[in-house]
Design an enzyme around this catalytic site. Structure first.
Site, PDB file in Angstrom:
ATOM      1  N   LYS A 191      45.219  52.526  50.970  1.00  0.00           N
ATOM      2  CA  LYS A 191      44.979  53.966  51.082  1.00  0.00           C
ATOM      3  C   LYS A 191      45.540  54.504  52.409  1.00  0.00           C
ATOM      4  O   LYS A 191      45.945  53.728  53.279  1.00  0.00           O
ATOM      5  CB  LYS A 191      43.483  54.246  50.942  1.00  0.00           C
ATOM      6  CG  LYS A 191      42.913  53.803  49.568  1.00  0.00           C
ATOM      7  CD  LYS A 191      43.344  54.688  48.424  1.00  0.00           C
ATOM      8  CE  LYS A 191      43.238  54.136  47.020  1.00  0.00           C
ATOM      9  NZ  LYS A 191      42.058  53.510  46.547  1.00  0.00           N
TER      10      LYS A 191
HETATM   11  C1  LIG Z   1      41.206  53.274  45.214  1.00  0.00           C
HETATM   12  C2  LIG Z   1      40.545  54.195  44.259  1.00  0.00           C
HETATM   13  C3  LIG Z   1      39.183  54.092  43.952  1.00  0.00           C
HETATM   14  C4  LIG Z   1      38.317  52.954  44.371  1.00  0.00           C
HETATM   15  O1  LIG Z   1      38.259  52.695  45.701  1.00  0.00           O
HETATM   16  P1  LIG Z   1      37.986  51.168  46.202  1.00  0.00           P
HETATM   17  O2  LIG Z   1      37.692  51.363  47.644  1.00  0.00           O
HETATM   18  O3  LIG Z   1      39.234  50.393  45.951  1.00  0.00           O
HETATM   19  O4  LIG Z   1      36.807  50.650  45.449  1.00  0.00           O
HETATM   20  C5  LIG Z   1      38.625  55.053  43.128  1.00  0.00           C
HETATM   21  N1  LIG Z   1      39.357  56.047  42.609  1.00  0.00           N
HETATM   22  C6  LIG Z   1      40.672  56.163  42.858  1.00  0.00           C
HETATM   23  C7  LIG Z   1      41.431  57.304  42.265  1.00  0.00           C
HETATM   24  C8  LIG Z   1      41.314  55.213  43.665  1.00  0.00           C
HETATM   25  O5  LIG Z   1      42.638  55.307  43.883  1.00  0.00           O
END
Ligand SMILES: *Cc1c(COP(=O)(O)O)cnc(C)c1O
Length: 379
Positions: A191
């Site tokens: 991210k």
């Molecule tokens: C990455 C992501 C998540 C989940 O986050 P994690 O920290 O990996 O559990 C949820 N929704 C979207 C759209 C994502 O890209």
């Protein structure tokens, strides 16, 4: 040959110092001062008032607790965006609730207001009024906030804002993550900012926040022995990781600017080629963090598909990736209702996520440009 990854972690340089401090003070647990500091920084980033943040071990656990705060359980219907990552739906199933999928509109790739309203009225007719809408800012592009929230207000259905990919994005100059009745961020390694793994839940008051922390720490009652009246979870963020987050959030604005520059770089040559079109903001209300730069391809004009281009770039050690496969077409979710047409499927078919790492140099970007141009000429 050096590998160019899709969206690798990018350290700010201050992380080790912050971690060292944590080690010196021995706050090596899912408890400690850095967690509170990190939560306060996220809250002030969101504008402070009425934004009560809980740091958790993932965005997925944040979504799970958001559903629990809205009392969603067995048999309840929750509206979900089909064009998304599976993590934005899985927690609905953890609670035994039923996802109902909605197609995208082309401008933002997010929930189509038309199909959203159709899904709501159709489910109401079946006697199954949806209990929540999970609205995603996919790839960092804000959803149609005004229209989606008007529908939410009209039918009195709360919105869980999935801002996992959208930290740093804005709509009408207001930060994504501040719109929903509840919202979530992810700090996974891919991210825009990361704690290696982690997430945050954004609540509206301290009652919700304290309840979420209670569930996230095994639902231990405030007694002098271990008393449990509810099922608990082990969802709290590690204090060591909160220390990483403190350094990362300081560079969020810088990272957002760099992601937007990367998107501009691709647009500067791809939009001049018939058959390529960069995914971009549809009006000045929208400011995407462009978490991933996406190009839409016309395979008739280019004589090469998104999949072909991905494979050709991979041979040059350049990682690109397909769009999220629409969730209503996933085997695991095939039994659930879907409202829409083929918008999400068409985006999946023709879109490609290009390398978007903020540590890329201009030499990296020029290398990618050369290889994309070579790929379409050779074919
Ligand atoms: C990455 C992501 C998540 C989940 O986050 P994690 O920290 O990996 O559990 C949820 N929704 C979207 C759209 C994502 O890209």
């Amino acid at each position: 040959m050096k590998k160019i990854w899709l969206s690798p972690p990018h350290i700010s340089g201050n992380e080790l110092q912050k971690i060292q401090q944590v080690f010196q003070e021995n706050w090596i647990a899912p408890v400690g001062p850095q967690i509170g500091e990190f939560e306060a920084k996220i809250s002030s980033f969101l504008g402070g008032q009425n934004r009560h943040v809980v740091a958790l071990n993932s965005g997925t656990s944040a979504l799970h607790l958001a559903l629990k705060l809205l009392n969603i359980g067995s048999g309840d219907v929750v509206i979900c965006q089909s064009l998304s990552f599976a993590a934005s739906v899985n927690p609905v199933l953890y609670e035994g609730a039923t996802p109902v999928f909605v197609d995208s509109e082309k401008e933002t790739y997010n929930l189509s207001p038309v199909y959203l309203e159709e899904a709501i009225t159709s489910q109401i007719k079946k006697g199954k009024k949806p209990k929540a809408i999970i609205a995603v800012h996919i790839y960092g592009m804000p959803y149609k906030v005004d229209e989606i929230h008007r529908i939410s207000a009209k039918y009195e259905i709360p919105i869980i804002e999935d801002a996992a990919e959208a930290m740093g994005s804005r709509y009408s100059n207001r930060a994504c993550g501040s719109f929903g009745d509840l919202a979530l961020f992810s700090f996974n390694g891919n991210k825009i900012i990361t704690t290696s793994a982690g997430g945050a839940l954004v609540c509206q008051d301290d009652i919700q926040k304290n309840k979420a922390i209670f569930w996230a720490t095994q639902s231990k009652e405030n007694e002098d022995f271990y008393l449990h009246k509810e099922i608990g979870y082990n969802y709290r963020m590690s204090n060591v990781l909160a220390a990483i987050g403190l350094s990362q959030i300081d560079v969020l604005e810088e990272r957002t600017k760099k992601k937007r520059d990367i998107q501009q770089f691709y647009a500067s040559f791809l939009n001049d080629i018939d058959g390529f079109q960069m995914f971009d903001e549809c009006s000045s209300e929208y400011k995407s963090n462009h978490w991933l730069s996406i190009v839409e391809m016309d395979k008739e004009k280019l004589q090469i598909s998104a999949l072909d281009l991905m494979r050709l770039l991979a041979k040059k050690n350049i990682e690109s990736r397909r769009i999220w496969k629409p969730l209503h077409t996933q085997p695991v979710f095939a039994e659930f209702d879907f409202y829409g047409n083929t918008v999400a499927e068409t985006i999946f078919e023709n879109g490609l996520c290009l390398p978007s790492g903020t540590a890329m140099t201009s030499a990296d970007l020029n290398f990618i440009k050369t290889e994309i141009l070579a790929a379409i000429k050779n074919d």
